[in-house]
Design a protein around this motif. Structure first.
Motif, PDB file in Angstrom:
ATOM      1  N   ARG A 244      62.451  30.303 106.131  1.00 53.68           N
ATOM      2  CA  ARG A 244      63.869  30.676 106.112  1.00 53.68           C
ATOM      3  C   ARG A 244      64.728  29.644 105.392  1.00 53.68           C
ATOM      4  O   ARG A 244      65.946  29.639 105.522  1.00 53.68           O
ATOM      5  CB  ARG A 244      64.419  30.871 107.529  1.00 53.68           C
ATOM      6  CG  ARG A 244      63.683  31.901 108.372  1.00 53.68           C
ATOM      7  CD  ARG A 244      63.708  33.285 107.733  1.00 53.68           C
ATOM      8  NE  ARG A 244      63.513  34.345 108.701  1.00 53.68           N
ATOM      9  CZ  ARG A 244      62.354  34.915 108.991  1.00 53.68           C
ATOM     10  NH1 ARG A 244      61.260  34.484 108.386  1.00 53.68           N
ATOM     11  NH2 ARG A 244      62.277  35.892 109.867  1.00 53.68           N
ATOM     12  N   ARG A 245      64.110  28.755 104.627  1.00 55.22           N
ATOM     13  CA  ARG A 245      64.868  27.724 103.924  1.00 55.22           C
ATOM     14  C   ARG A 245      65.499  28.297 102.652  1.00 55.22           C
ATOM     15  O   ARG A 245      64.864  29.073 101.934  1.00 55.22           O
ATOM     16  CB  ARG A 245      63.952  26.563 103.555  1.00 55.22           C
ATOM     17  CG  ARG A 245      64.638  25.460 102.771  1.00 55.22           C
ATOM     18  CD  ARG A 245      63.661  24.368 102.368  1.00 55.22           C
ATOM     19  NE  ARG A 245      64.238  23.431 101.428  1.00 55.22           N
ATOM     20  CZ  ARG A 245      63.565  22.453 100.829  1.00 55.22           C
ATOM     21  NH1 ARG A 245      62.270  22.288 101.105  1.00 55.22           N
ATOM     22  NH2 ARG A 245      64.157  21.652  99.968  1.00 55.22           N
ATOM     23  N   VAL A 246      66.734  27.901 102.388  1.00 55.50           N
ATOM     24  CA  VAL A 246      67.387  28.258 101.128  1.00 55.50           C
ATOM     25  C   VAL A 246      66.849  27.310 100.065  1.00 55.50           C
ATOM     26  O   VAL A 246      67.179  26.127 100.033  1.00 55.50           O
ATOM     27  CB  VAL A 246      68.918  28.141 101.235  1.00 55.50           C
ATOM     28  CG1 VAL A 246      69.561  28.482  99.889  1.00 55.50           C
ATOM     29  CG2 VAL A 246      69.458  29.063 102.317  1.00 55.50           C
ATOM     30  N   LEU A 247      66.010  27.840  99.184  1.00 52.76           N
ATOM     31  CA  LEU A 247      65.374  27.013  98.153  1.00 52.76           C
ATOM     32  C   LEU A 247      66.287  26.803  96.949  1.00 52.76           C
ATOM     33  O   LEU A 247      66.252  25.755  96.315  1.00 52.76           O
ATOM     34  CB  LEU A 247      64.067  27.668  97.695  1.00 52.76           C
ATOM     35  CG  LEU A 247      62.995  27.846  98.759  1.00 52.76           C
ATOM     36  CD1 LEU A 247      61.807  28.593  98.176  1.00 52.76           C
ATOM     37  CD2 LEU A 247      62.561  26.500  99.317  1.00 52.76           C
ATOM     38  N   GLY A 248      67.073  27.814  96.622  1.00 52.76           N
ATOM     39  CA  GLY A 248      67.956  27.715  95.469  1.00 52.76           C
ATOM     40  C   GLY A 248      69.197  28.547  95.676  1.00 52.76           C
ATOM     41  O   GLY A 248      69.179  29.550  96.402  1.00 52.76           O
ATOM     42  N   TYR A 249      70.270  28.137  95.067  1.00 47.38           N
ATOM     43  CA  TYR A 249      71.522  28.883  95.165  1.00 47.38           C
ATOM     44  C   TYR A 249      72.292  28.705  93.858  1.00 47.38           C
ATOM     45  O   TYR A 249      72.014  27.811  93.048  1.00 47.38           O
ATOM     46  CB  TYR A 249      72.377  28.362  96.333  1.00 47.38           C
ATOM     47  CG  TYR A 249      73.090  27.070  96.001  1.00 47.38           C
ATOM     48  CD1 TYR A 249      74.403  27.078  95.538  1.00 47.38           C
ATOM     49  CD2 TYR A 249      72.434  25.842  96.095  1.00 47.38           C
ATOM     50  CE1 TYR A 249      75.038  25.900  95.196  1.00 47.38           C
ATOM     51  CE2 TYR A 249      73.064  24.670  95.751  1.00 47.38           C
ATOM     52  CZ  TYR A 249      74.370  24.696  95.311  1.00 47.38           C
ATOM     53  OH  TYR A 249      74.992  23.534  94.958  1.00 47.38           O
ATOM     54  N   SER A 250      73.281  29.552  93.669  1.00 50.89           N
ATOM     55  CA  SER A 250      74.193  29.413  92.539  1.00 50.89           C
ATOM     56  C   SER A 250      75.507  30.095  92.902  1.00 50.89           C
ATOM     57  O   SER A 250      75.506  31.150  93.543  1.00 50.89           O
ATOM     58  CB  SER A 250      73.613  30.042  91.267  1.00 50.89           C
ATOM     59  OG  SER A 250      74.491  29.838  90.173  1.00 50.89           O
ATOM     60  N   MET A 251      76.628  29.479  92.513  1.00 47.83           N
ATOM     61  CA  MET A 251      77.955  30.044  92.749  1.00 47.83           C
ATOM     62  C   MET A 251      78.702  30.120  91.426  1.00 47.83           C
ATOM     63  O   MET A 251      78.618  29.207  90.598  1.00 47.83           O
ATOM     64  CB  MET A 251      78.749  29.184  93.739  1.00 47.83           C
ATOM     65  CG  MET A 251      78.289  29.298  95.172  1.00 47.83           C
ATOM     66  SD  MET A 251      79.292  28.308  96.326  1.00 47.83           S
ATOM     67  CE  MET A 251      78.353  26.771  96.328  1.00 47.83           C
ATOM     68  N   ALA A 252      79.431  31.219  91.225  1.00 47.41           N
ATOM     69  CA  ALA A 252      80.184  31.411  89.992  1.00 47.41           C
ATOM     70  C   ALA A 252      81.285  32.442  90.229  1.00 47.41           C
ATOM     71  O   ALA A 252      81.292  33.140  91.242  1.00 47.41           O
ATOM     72  CB  ALA A 252      79.262  31.867  88.857  1.00 47.41           C
ATOM     73  N   SER A 253      82.192  32.534  89.270  1.00 49.48           N
ATOM     74  CA  SER A 253      83.281  33.503  89.369  1.00 49.48           C
ATOM     75  C   SER A 253      82.889  34.846  88.767  1.00 49.48           C
ATOM     76  O   SER A 253      83.728  35.731  88.644  1.00 49.48           O
ATOM     77  CB  SER A 253      84.522  32.960  88.652  1.00 49.48           C
ATOM     78  OG  SER A 253      84.218  32.669  87.292  1.00 49.48           O
ATOM     79  N   HIS A 254      81.615  35.006  88.372  1.00 51.41           N
ATOM     80  CA  HIS A 254      81.119  36.265  87.806  1.00 51.41           C
ATOM     81  C   HIS A 254      79.877  36.697  88.568  1.00 51.41           C
ATOM     82  O   HIS A 254      79.325  35.937  89.371  1.00 51.41           O
ATOM     83  CB  HIS A 254      80.788  36.101  86.320  1.00 51.41           C
ATOM     84  CG  HIS A 254      79.678  35.116  86.071  1.00 51.41           C
ATOM     85  ND1 HIS A 254      78.342  35.428  86.229  1.00 51.41           N
ATOM     86  CD2 HIS A 254      79.712  33.819  85.687  1.00 51.41           C
ATOM     87  CE1 HIS A 254      77.599  34.374  85.955  1.00 51.41           C
ATOM     88  NE2 HIS A 254      78.399  33.373  85.627  1.00 51.41           N
ATOM     89  N   MET A 255      79.426  37.928  88.299  1.00 52.73           N
ATOM     90  CA  MET A 255      78.250  38.467  88.976  1.00 52.73           C
ATOM     91  C   MET A 255      77.233  38.932  87.938  1.00 52.73           C
ATOM     92  O   MET A 255      76.538  39.927  88.135  1.00 52.73           O
ATOM     93  CB  MET A 255      78.665  39.617  89.904  1.00 52.73           C
ATOM     94  CG  MET A 255      77.684  39.924  91.007  1.00 52.73           C
ATOM     95  SD  MET A 255      78.321  41.035  92.293  1.00 52.73           S
ATOM     96  CE  MET A 255      78.963  42.396  91.339  1.00 52.73           C
TER      97      MET A 255
END
Length: 401
Positions: free
Chosen positions: A262-273
């Motif tokens: 259940r570990r979050v291995l990777g993420y990304s945040m942006a103002s687009h999808m």
């Protein structure tokens, strides 16, 4: 040639922001532990970014945070039913005891207070209570005092844990935290004390559908079939996109989760999808695992980002096998949906972010907290990182045997 870092530029930038926001309250060691890096690595990132000293502006940041918390508290007190000043106070002339109050205990107190003047036998006859019951109550006074003292001490610890986890933990996770500290305590006792003292964890909120399917995309099989279990790390991953309102705009977040830990291995945040959002999250997950991820199943919904040719090419490059559920079925990606519910319940409860920087920092702080310290019911109430550490330790012991 220097070996490429397994931490993305986005992660390093968010880590620096997290340290700057918490430098007045936490040490390098504490923040680095949540980030799963060494303190020296965090210091190096700070030096490379030429960040100003953590102490500068700390008082202003603290004052701004205090003002925001006071405003949030005032708004909640005003809007929450029964939380306004004076709410729940008995009306003048109303009965002292409400249903389920300890009326019998009050009777024993009355007998004790007037026994010398009227005698125990006479008072018990007038009140229609038994003398034997009164004497049993007297005999158990010391034990009751010890229980009250123990309950008061336990409630103090419960409040401390509840506050440390920002009011998110309910009875089950607080019980697990107490057990983790070495306390032998019954779960029902924890629930009773929390109920009596009005200590409540966060509740689920209604979800909102975000998937935009591409009906023309090539078919991808469902290799998971709603079986969100795995026998080993990096056997199955899952991912999804959600969005967070920031003022009048939106911040989009993509995550990749190891189904086993259940570990979050990777993420990304942006103002687009766009597809780059999920590609960046997947590449961060691959880097976190050291690139040896060939054969991993990556499960997602049929959103256009995951069905895009660009995302398929990245999966092929690393040997990742794509898997997708049906269109419009949240149950086919239930683990990711549950993860989003936890994130939103614990970071966005009755609040609206005003800036992108504030939203990024809050979300990143929760992601690091989730991985390093948040106890997960599916992992025997261990955090994902604790679970992975135990998994690696067990594997080494089996190899040694």
């Amino acid at each position: 040639m220097a070996r490429p870092s397994k931490y993305s530029a986005e992660f390093r930038s968010d880590a620096i922001a997290l340290w700057q926001a918490s430098a007045s309250r936490r040490t390098y060691r504490d923040v680095a532990a949540d980030l799963n890096v060494t303190p020296e690595t965090l210091r190096t990132w700070m030096r490379d970014a030429d960040a100003p000293p953590a102490a500068s502006g700390a008082s202003q940041d603290t004052a701004a945070e205090l003002a925001r918390l006071r405003a949030d508290n005032a708004r909640l007190l005003k809007n929450e039913k029964g939380m306004a000043a004076g709410a729940g106070d008995p009306a003048p002339g109303s009965r002292v005891f409400r249903p389920r109050d300890e009326v019998k205990t009050a009777a024993w107190d009355f007998v004790s207070a007037h026994a010398e003047k009227f005698g125990i036998k006479r008072i018990c006859r007038v009140l229609d209570v038994s003398r034997s019951g009164y004497y049993r109550w007297i005999a158990g006074a010391e034990a009751r005092a010890e229980r009250r003292a123990a309950d008061d001490a336990l409630v103090a610890e419960i409040r401390e844990i509840h506050a440390e986890h920002r009011g998110n933990y309910g009875a089950l996770r607080i019980h697990a935290e107490l057990r983790g500290f070495g306390h032998t305590v019954n779960r029902k006792r924890v629930a009773r004390l929390m109920r009596e003292h009005h200590i409540v964890g966060r509740h689920l909120r209604k979800k909102k559908r975000t998937t935009i399917a591409d009906r023309l995309a090539p078919p991808v099989p469902d290799l998971v079939q709603r079986d969100f279990t795995a026998g080993a790390l990096d056997e199955k991953w899952c991912g999804d996109i959600t969005y967070v309102q920031v003022g009048a705009a939106w911040l989009y977040l993509a995550c990749v989760i190891d189904i086993r830990s259940r570990r979050v291995l990777g993420y990304s945040m942006a103002s687009h999808m766009r597809a780059e959002l999920v590609i960046d999250a997947l590449q961060a997950a691959v880097a976190a695992r050291g690139s040896g991820v060939s054969g991993v199943i990556f499960h997602a919904d049929r959103g256009s980002q995951f069905t895009s040719s660009a995302f398929a090419q990245v999966c092929d490059r690393y040997g990742i096998r794509r898997s997708m559920g049906k269109v419009g079925s949240s149950y086919d990606n239930a683990l990711a949906e549950s993860f989003w519910q936890g994130l939103k319940r614990e970071t966005m409860h009755q609040r609206l972010f005003s800036t992108m920087l504030q939203a990024r920092l809050e979300i990143f702080q929760w992601l690091t907290y989730y991985n390093a310290r948040r106890r997960h019911s599916a992992l025997g109430y261990l955090s994902p990182m604790e679970f992975e550490q135990q998994h690696h330790t067990t594997g080494k012991l089996q190899l040694a045997a």
